[in-house]
Design an enzyme around this catalytic site. Sequence first.
Site, PDB file in Angstrom:
ATOM      1  N   GLY A 174      29.354  46.532  84.319  1.00 39.94           N
ATOM      2  CA  GLY A 174      29.977  45.962  85.509  1.00 39.94           C
ATOM      3  C   GLY A 174      30.657  44.636  85.256  1.00 39.94           C
ATOM      4  O   GLY A 174      31.014  43.921  86.194  1.00 39.94           O
ATOM      5  N   GLU A 187      23.315  51.256  76.749  1.00 40.01           N
ATOM      6  CA  GLU A 187      24.042  50.484  77.752  1.00 40.01           C
ATOM      7  C   GLU A 187      23.759  49.000  77.558  1.00 40.01           C
ATOM      8  O   GLU A 187      22.777  48.477  78.112  1.00 40.01           O
ATOM      9  CB  GLU A 187      23.606  50.911  79.152  1.00 40.01           C
ATOM     10  CG  GLU A 187      23.960  52.338  79.475  1.00 40.01           C
ATOM     11  CD  GLU A 187      24.335  52.471  80.941  1.00 40.01           C
ATOM     12  OE1 GLU A 187      25.429  52.954  81.221  1.00 40.01           O
ATOM     13  OE2 GLU A 187      23.536  52.040  81.791  1.00 40.01           O
ATOM     14  N   LYS A 226      25.559  54.329  91.546  1.00 38.16           N
ATOM     15  CA  LYS A 226      24.743  53.191  91.997  1.00 38.16           C
ATOM     16  C   LYS A 226      24.612  53.247  93.526  1.00 38.16           C
ATOM     17  O   LYS A 226      24.498  54.342  94.077  1.00 38.16           O
ATOM     18  CB  LYS A 226      25.346  51.874  91.499  1.00 38.16           C
ATOM     19  CG  LYS A 226      25.660  51.965  89.991  1.00 38.16           C
ATOM     20  CD  LYS A 226      25.974  50.676  89.330  1.00 38.16           C
ATOM     21  CE  LYS A 226      26.177  50.933  87.843  1.00 38.16           C
ATOM     22  NZ  LYS A 226      26.352  49.722  87.079  1.00 38.16           N
ATOM     23  N   SER A 283      31.360  49.352  81.342  1.00 34.47           N
ATOM     24  CA  SER A 283      32.796  49.112  81.550  1.00 34.47           C
ATOM     25  C   SER A 283      33.701  50.163  80.893  1.00 34.47           C
ATOM     26  O   SER A 283      34.768  49.830  80.396  1.00 34.47           O
ATOM     27  CB  SER A 283      33.170  47.694  81.095  1.00 34.47           C
ATOM     28  OG  SER A 283      32.482  46.735  81.889  1.00 34.47           O
ATOM     29  N   GLU A 323      19.666  48.221  85.614  1.00 29.63           N
ATOM     30  CA  GLU A 323      19.502  47.601  86.940  1.00 29.63           C
ATOM     31  C   GLU A 323      18.103  47.851  87.481  1.00 29.63           C
ATOM     32  O   GLU A 323      17.590  47.063  88.278  1.00 29.63           O
ATOM     33  CB  GLU A 323      20.606  48.103  87.890  1.00 29.63           C
ATOM     34  CG  GLU A 323      21.924  47.411  87.563  1.00 29.63           C
ATOM     35  CD  GLU A 323      23.153  48.246  87.777  1.00 29.63           C
ATOM     36  OE1 GLU A 323      23.117  49.224  88.535  1.00 29.63           O
ATOM     37  OE2 GLU A 323      24.186  47.909  87.147  1.00 29.63           O
ATOM     38  N   HIS A 342      17.533  52.799  83.827  1.00 28.83           N
ATOM     39  CA  HIS A 342      18.810  52.078  83.874  1.00 28.83           C
ATOM     40  C   HIS A 342      18.535  50.571  83.907  1.00 28.83           C
ATOM     41  O   HIS A 342      17.544  50.133  84.495  1.00 28.83           O
ATOM     42  CB  HIS A 342      19.611  52.504  85.116  1.00 28.83           C
ATOM     43  CG  HIS A 342      20.993  51.948  85.113  1.00 28.83           C
ATOM     44  ND1 HIS A 342      21.266  50.696  85.579  1.00 28.83           N
ATOM     45  CD2 HIS A 342      22.153  52.445  84.644  1.00 28.83           C
ATOM     46  CE1 HIS A 342      22.563  50.453  85.409  1.00 28.83           C
ATOM     47  NE2 HIS A 342      23.125  51.502  84.850  1.00 28.83           N
ATOM     48  N   ASN A 389      27.634  57.296  87.286  1.00 26.19           N
ATOM     49  CA  ASN A 389      26.527  56.664  88.009  1.00 26.19           C
ATOM     50  C   ASN A 389      27.119  55.878  89.172  1.00 26.19           C
ATOM     51  O   ASN A 389      27.732  54.833  88.975  1.00 26.19           O
ATOM     52  CB  ASN A 389      25.768  55.739  87.045  1.00 26.19           C
ATOM     53  CG  ASN A 389      24.733  54.878  87.745  1.00 26.19           C
ATOM     54  OD1 ASN A 389      24.370  55.131  88.897  1.00 26.19           O
ATOM     55  ND2 ASN A 389      24.263  53.854  87.052  1.00 26.19           N
TER      56      ASN A 389
HETATM   57  P1  PGA Z   1      29.982  50.155  84.650  1.00 24.75           P
HETATM   58  O1  PGA Z   1      28.441  50.654  84.783  1.00 24.75           O
HETATM   59  O2  PGA Z   1      30.759  51.327  84.082  1.00 24.75           O
HETATM   60  O3  PGA Z   1      30.399  49.809  86.047  1.00 24.75           O
HETATM   61  O4  PGA Z   1      29.976  49.004  83.718  1.00 24.75           O
HETATM   62  C1  PGA Z   1      27.845  51.449  83.800  1.00 24.75           C
HETATM   63  C2  PGA Z   1      26.429  51.792  84.187  1.00 24.75           C
HETATM   64  O5  PGA Z   1      25.724  50.934  84.719  1.00 24.75           O
HETATM   65  O6  PGA Z   1      25.958  52.921  83.968  1.00 24.75           O
END
Ligand code: PGA
Length: 246
Positions: free
Chosen positions: A169, A163, A6, A209, A92, A90, A4
Site C-alpha cells: 500500500g 509480502e 481488504k 504495490s 495487516e 497477512h 485482496n
Molecule cells: P497492495 O497490497 O497491492 O495495495 O500493496 C498488497 C497486499 O496487502 O496484499
Amino acid sequence: MAGNWKMYKTPQETAAFFSSFNPMVVGTSNCDVVVFPPTISICSAAEATRSTQIAIGGQNIYWEKEGAFTGETSANMLCAAGATWVLIGHSERRHVVACENDSQVLKKAQAALAAGLKPIICMGEKLEDHKAGKTDEVLIKQFAGGVAGLTEEQFAQVVLAYEPVWAIGTGKVATPEIASASHKLMREEAAKRFGEEASQQVRILYGGSVKPENIAGLMNEVELDGALVGGASLDPESFAALVRGA
Ligand code: PGA
C-alpha cells in the site's frame, strides 16, 4: 493472481465489480484467479462468480469450529458461504488490526486445511528489518514458527506469499531482484523442511504495490509464481490487466 480487497466493497459493490470483471477474463486460462472480499461480501462474490473459473476466498479465519468467539468466522463458515481459499497471516493482521503471531498462523492454516480451504500463508519483513538487513532472519523465523509446523501432506496444499510490509500500500514495489532473493530463501527453507521436490512445487506469490505497469518485470522472475494484489485488484480493468499479464 490473487486480489485482496481488504476492507473495501459492500455485497452490492461486489456484484457490480464482477459484472464488469467476468467478461474481461472469460476464457483466460494462463493462471488461477482468486478474489478475497470482506467476509460480508463473500456470498455475493460466490454467487456472482458461479460457473466461472474465478475462485473466492476469505481474508481471515479463527481456528475453532464454533463457540463464544465474538466477531470471528470459522473455516467451515467460509466454506458454507462459498469460499474455497483463505488468506492467513497477512501483515495487516500481524501488525495492524490484530497481533497475530506465527503459532496462530499455524493453527489457522491447519484449521483451513481441515475444512478443505486452500490457504495462502503470508510472510514478510517490516521496514526497520529491511533497512537493518534482517529480511532473511525474519523470513526464517516466520517460516519456522508457522509453515514448518505443517505435515508434508498439508504443505503440498498451501500457497505462500512474500509480502514485504514496506511495499504494501506504499507504492514502493520491491524490485524483481529483491523479491526473487526472498522467494529463493523461502524455497530453501521449504526444501530443508519438506524436501527438494515439495520446495519446487510450492507456489510463492509476491505482494506489495503490484500494478499493471510493474507486473511484467515481476513475473519475468522464475522464482515468482504469481501475485497477491491489494489496491490494484479493486478496479475491474486493472485486475483484468494483471490476470492477462500473469
Ligand atoms: P497492495 O497490497 O497491492 O495495495 O500493496 C498488497 C497486499 O496487502 O496484499
